[in-house]
Design a protein around this motif. Structure first.
Motif, PDB file in Angstrom:
ATOM      1  N   ARG A 138      65.677 -43.687 -74.525  1.00 32.30           N
ATOM      2  CA  ARG A 138      67.132 -43.891 -74.529  1.00 32.30           C
ATOM      3  C   ARG A 138      67.504 -45.319 -74.136  1.00 32.30           C
ATOM      4  NH1 ARG A 138      65.692 -41.467 -69.891  1.00 32.30           N
ATOM      5  NH2 ARG A 138      66.605 -42.159 -67.902  1.00 32.30           N
ATOM      6  N   ARG A 139      66.660 -45.957 -73.321  1.00 31.16           N
ATOM      7  CA  ARG A 139      66.975 -47.321 -72.871  1.00 31.16           C
ATOM      8  C   ARG A 139      66.642 -48.374 -73.912  1.00 31.16           C
ATOM      9  NH1 ARG A 139      64.726 -46.996 -66.695  1.00 31.16           N
ATOM     10  NH2 ARG A 139      63.293 -45.490 -67.630  1.00 31.16           N
ATOM     11  N   LEU A 140      66.085 -47.952 -75.064  1.00 25.58           N
ATOM     12  CA  LEU A 140      65.845 -48.883 -76.164  1.00 25.58           C
ATOM     13  C   LEU A 140      66.981 -48.896 -77.177  1.00 25.58           C
ATOM     14  CD1 LEU A 140      62.084 -48.166 -76.990  1.00 25.58           C
ATOM     15  CD2 LEU A 140      63.015 -50.118 -75.720  1.00 25.58           C
ATOM     16  N   ALA A 141      67.874 -47.917 -77.110  1.00 26.44           N
ATOM     17  CA  ALA A 141      68.930 -47.794 -78.118  1.00 26.44           C
ATOM     18  C   ALA A 141      69.925 -48.942 -78.011  1.00 26.44           C
ATOM     19  CB  ALA A 141      69.645 -46.459 -77.960  1.00 26.44           C
ATOM     20  N   GLY A 142      70.338 -49.470 -79.163  1.00 26.99           N
ATOM     21  CA  GLY A 142      71.323 -50.549 -79.190  1.00 26.99           C
ATOM     22  C   GLY A 142      70.826 -51.748 -79.974  1.00 26.99           C
ATOM     23  N   ALA A 161      54.676 -39.931 -72.046  1.00 28.07           N
ATOM     24  CA  ALA A 161      55.532 -40.423 -70.974  1.00 28.07           C
ATOM     25  C   ALA A 161      56.398 -39.291 -70.459  1.00 28.07           C
ATOM     26  CB  ALA A 161      56.407 -41.572 -71.465  1.00 28.07           C
ATOM     27  N   LYS A 162      57.011 -39.527 -69.307  1.00 30.01           N
ATOM     28  CA  LYS A 162      57.998 -38.610 -68.754  1.00 30.01           C
ATOM     29  C   LYS A 162      59.389 -39.149 -69.062  1.00 30.01           C
ATOM     30  CE  LYS A 162      55.057 -37.022 -64.938  1.00 30.01           C
ATOM     31  NZ  LYS A 162      53.897 -37.868 -65.273  1.00 30.01           N
ATOM     32  N   PRO A 163      60.416 -38.294 -69.049  1.00 32.31           N
ATOM     33  CA  PRO A 163      61.755 -38.731 -69.465  1.00 32.31           C
ATOM     34  C   PRO A 163      62.308 -39.928 -68.706  1.00 32.31           C
ATOM     35  CG  PRO A 163      61.674 -36.348 -69.359  1.00 32.31           C
ATOM     36  CD  PRO A 163      60.372 -36.832 -68.799  1.00 32.31           C
ATOM     37  N   ASP A 164      61.977 -40.064 -67.418  1.00 34.78           N
ATOM     38  CA  ASP A 164      62.551 -41.149 -66.619  1.00 34.78           C
ATOM     39  C   ASP A 164      61.563 -42.256 -66.292  1.00 34.78           C
ATOM     40  OD1 ASP A 164      65.110 -39.956 -66.468  1.00 34.78           O
ATOM     41  OD2 ASP A 164      64.410 -38.615 -64.879  1.00 34.78           O
ATOM     42  N   ASP A 165      60.467 -42.324 -67.028  1.00 30.99           N
ATOM     43  CA  ASP A 165      59.482 -43.374 -66.761  1.00 30.99           C
ATOM     44  C   ASP A 165      60.078 -44.760 -66.966  1.00 30.99           C
ATOM     45  OD1 ASP A 165      57.508 -41.637 -66.066  1.00 30.99           O
ATOM     46  OD2 ASP A 165      56.315 -41.879 -67.890  1.00 30.99           O
ATOM     47  N   ALA A 166      59.732 -45.675 -66.068  1.00 30.78           N
ATOM     48  CA  ALA A 166      60.186 -47.059 -66.170  1.00 30.78           C
ATOM     49  C   ALA A 166      59.255 -47.901 -67.031  1.00 30.78           C
ATOM     50  CB  ALA A 166      60.291 -47.685 -64.779  1.00 30.78           C
ATOM     51  N   ASN A 218      63.694 -52.910 -67.139  1.00 34.27           N
ATOM     52  CA  ASN A 218      64.078 -53.672 -65.955  1.00 34.27           C
ATOM     53  C   ASN A 218      65.367 -53.149 -65.334  1.00 34.27           C
ATOM     54  OD1 ASN A 218      61.861 -55.433 -66.521  1.00 34.27           O
ATOM     55  ND2 ASN A 218      63.117 -56.450 -68.059  1.00 34.27           N
ATOM     56  N   ASP A 219      65.549 -53.433 -64.044  1.00 34.19           N
ATOM     57  CA  ASP A 219      66.705 -52.926 -63.305  1.00 34.19           C
ATOM     58  C   ASP A 219      68.037 -53.457 -63.845  1.00 34.19           C
ATOM     59  OD1 ASP A 219      65.040 -51.480 -61.661  1.00 34.19           O
ATOM     60  OD2 ASP A 219      64.995 -53.000 -60.072  1.00 34.19           O
ATOM     61  N   ASP A 220      68.023 -54.622 -64.493  1.00 32.47           N
ATOM     62  CA  ASP A 220      69.276 -55.203 -64.999  1.00 32.47           C
ATOM     63  C   ASP A 220      69.643 -54.697 -66.392  1.00 32.47           C
ATOM     64  OD1 ASP A 220      67.397 -56.476 -66.563  1.00 32.47           O
ATOM     65  OD2 ASP A 220      67.990 -58.518 -66.010  1.00 32.47           O
ATOM     66  N   GLY A 221      68.903 -53.709 -66.912  1.00 30.11           N
ATOM     67  CA  GLY A 221      69.199 -53.156 -68.234  1.00 30.11           C
ATOM     68  C   GLY A 221      68.417 -53.783 -69.365  1.00 30.11           C
ATOM     69  N   SER A 222      67.734 -54.890 -69.105  1.00 28.21           N
ATOM     70  CA  SER A 222      66.883 -55.505 -70.123  1.00 28.21           C
ATOM     71  C   SER A 222      65.548 -54.760 -70.182  1.00 28.21           C
ATOM     72  CB  SER A 222      66.652 -56.982 -69.799  1.00 28.21           C
ATOM     73  OG  SER A 222      65.888 -57.120 -68.606  1.00 28.21           O
ATOM     74  N   TRP A 223      64.730 -55.097 -71.156  1.00 26.24           N
ATOM     75  CA  TRP A 223      63.368 -54.562 -71.196  1.00 26.24           C
ATOM     76  C   TRP A 223      62.404 -55.633 -71.689  1.00 26.24           C
ATOM     77  CZ3 TRP A 223      61.245 -53.807 -76.235  1.00 26.24           C
ATOM     78  CH2 TRP A 223      62.174 -53.806 -77.285  1.00 26.24           C
ATOM     79  N   THR A 224      61.192 -55.555 -71.170  1.00 26.80           N
ATOM     80  CA  THR A 224      60.167 -56.545 -71.450  1.00 26.80           C
ATOM     81  C   THR A 224      58.987 -55.868 -72.122  1.00 26.80           C
ATOM     82  OG1 THR A 224      60.807 -57.846 -69.505  1.00 26.80           O
ATOM     83  CG2 THR A 224      58.610 -58.249 -70.425  1.00 26.80           C
ATOM     84  N   ARG A 268      67.732 -58.504 -74.154  1.00 27.62           N
ATOM     85  CA  ARG A 268      68.984 -58.100 -73.514  1.00 27.62           C
ATOM     86  C   ARG A 268      69.929 -57.537 -74.567  1.00 27.62           C
ATOM     87  NH1 ARG A 268      68.586 -59.745 -68.431  1.00 27.62           N
ATOM     88  NH2 ARG A 268      67.111 -61.445 -67.986  1.00 27.62           N
ATOM     89  N   ARG A 269      70.613 -56.462 -74.189  1.00 26.96           N
ATOM     90  CA  ARG A 269      71.479 -55.767 -75.146  1.00 26.96           C
ATOM     91  C   ARG A 269      72.717 -56.598 -75.443  1.00 26.96           C
ATOM     92  NH1 ARG A 269      72.208 -50.998 -72.724  1.00 26.96           N
ATOM     93  NH2 ARG A 269      70.884 -49.651 -74.002  1.00 26.96           N
ATOM     94  N   ILE A 270      73.030 -56.760 -76.741  1.00 26.26           N
ATOM     95  CA  ILE A 270      74.231 -57.474 -77.153  1.00 26.26           C
ATOM     96  C   ILE A 270      75.256 -56.546 -77.793  1.00 26.26           C
ATOM     97  CG2 ILE A 270      73.042 -59.687 -77.390  1.00 26.26           C
ATOM     98  CD1 ILE A 270      72.989 -59.206 -80.431  1.00 26.26           C
TER      99      ILE A 270
END
Length: 216
Positions: A26-30, A123-128, A165-171, A196-198
């Motif tokens: 879900r944190r990859l969407a956008g 993975a688990k649903p909330d894995d970082a 990442n904690d700021d909403g970005s991903w590496t 970073r999400r735009i």
């Protein structure tokens, strides 16, 4: 993946809302962008280091079923340029898929140079952090290339590691083991970037249709 049930035809009940059921994806969407990518690739004179600018769009798709198997996912397109050249440096399309019942995650890759990949992991649903990998010759999570690439730049292994990442970005860090003709050992072709999400993701098509009351 869990053992296959006796009934391989009956499809399960599913939620129409893909964004609510993507698990760790879900944190990859956008829509994402960054101009700080770094690529290390092989050249005749030795390894080359290139900086690049990357644009990624990841759109939720409607739920997918393989009989009783239920998948939620994102369709993506990656476009990369370098500061030195106007021509596309890298173009890639595919899907990220999540199976809630088993924790299976998959990435499909297709690039316009005659190569496709299906990579998998769990993975688990909330894995970082999430990772998927593929190996040449694996009939489940494998790599298929055209004749030229097989003989000159054979890809033996692929892996991508993603950290949210904690700021909403991903590496991400990718590793591709390339067996170059006439050279040993395999070359570690690797890339890294922080996106970073735009723009936020749009809902999957079924959600829009239900909202507009166009289907029951």
């Amino acid at each position: 993946m869990c053992s296959i049930p006796e009934d391989i035809f009956t499809e399960p009940e599913f939620s129409p809302d893909t964004l609510a059921n993507l698990g760790p994806l879900r944190r990859l969407a956008g829509v994402w962008q960054s101009d700080r990518g770094v690529d290390v690739n092989p050249k005749a004179e030795g390894p080359e280091r290139r900086a690049y600018r990357e644009h990624i769009r990841m759109d939720p798709i409607d739920p997918q079923t393989n009989g009783p198997q239920l998948l939620y996912g994102l369709r993506y397109h990656i476009h990369i340029n370098t500061p030195e050249e106007a021509i596309t440096f890298h173009d890639q399309v595919g899907y990220w898929l999540w199976e809630p019942a088993t924790g299976l995650i998959m990435q499909t890759i297709a690039i316009p140079r005659g190569q496709v990949v299906l990579a998998g992991g769990t993975a688990k649903p909330d894995d970082a952090r999430i990772s998927v990998e593929a190996r040449r010759g694996d009939t489940r999570f494998g790599i298929c290339s055209t004749t030229f690439l097989e003989e000159a730049f054979r890809t033996d292994y692929y892996r991508i590691d993603i950290a949210f990442n904690d700021d909403g970005s991903w590496t991400y860090v990718t590793r591709t083991d390339l067996a170059l003709r006439g050279a040993t050992p395999a070359f570690n072709h690797h890339d890294t970037n922080t996106l970073r999400r735009i723009a936020p993701p749009a809902p999957n098509p079924l959600v829009g249709l239900l909202k507009d009351s166009k289907v029951s």
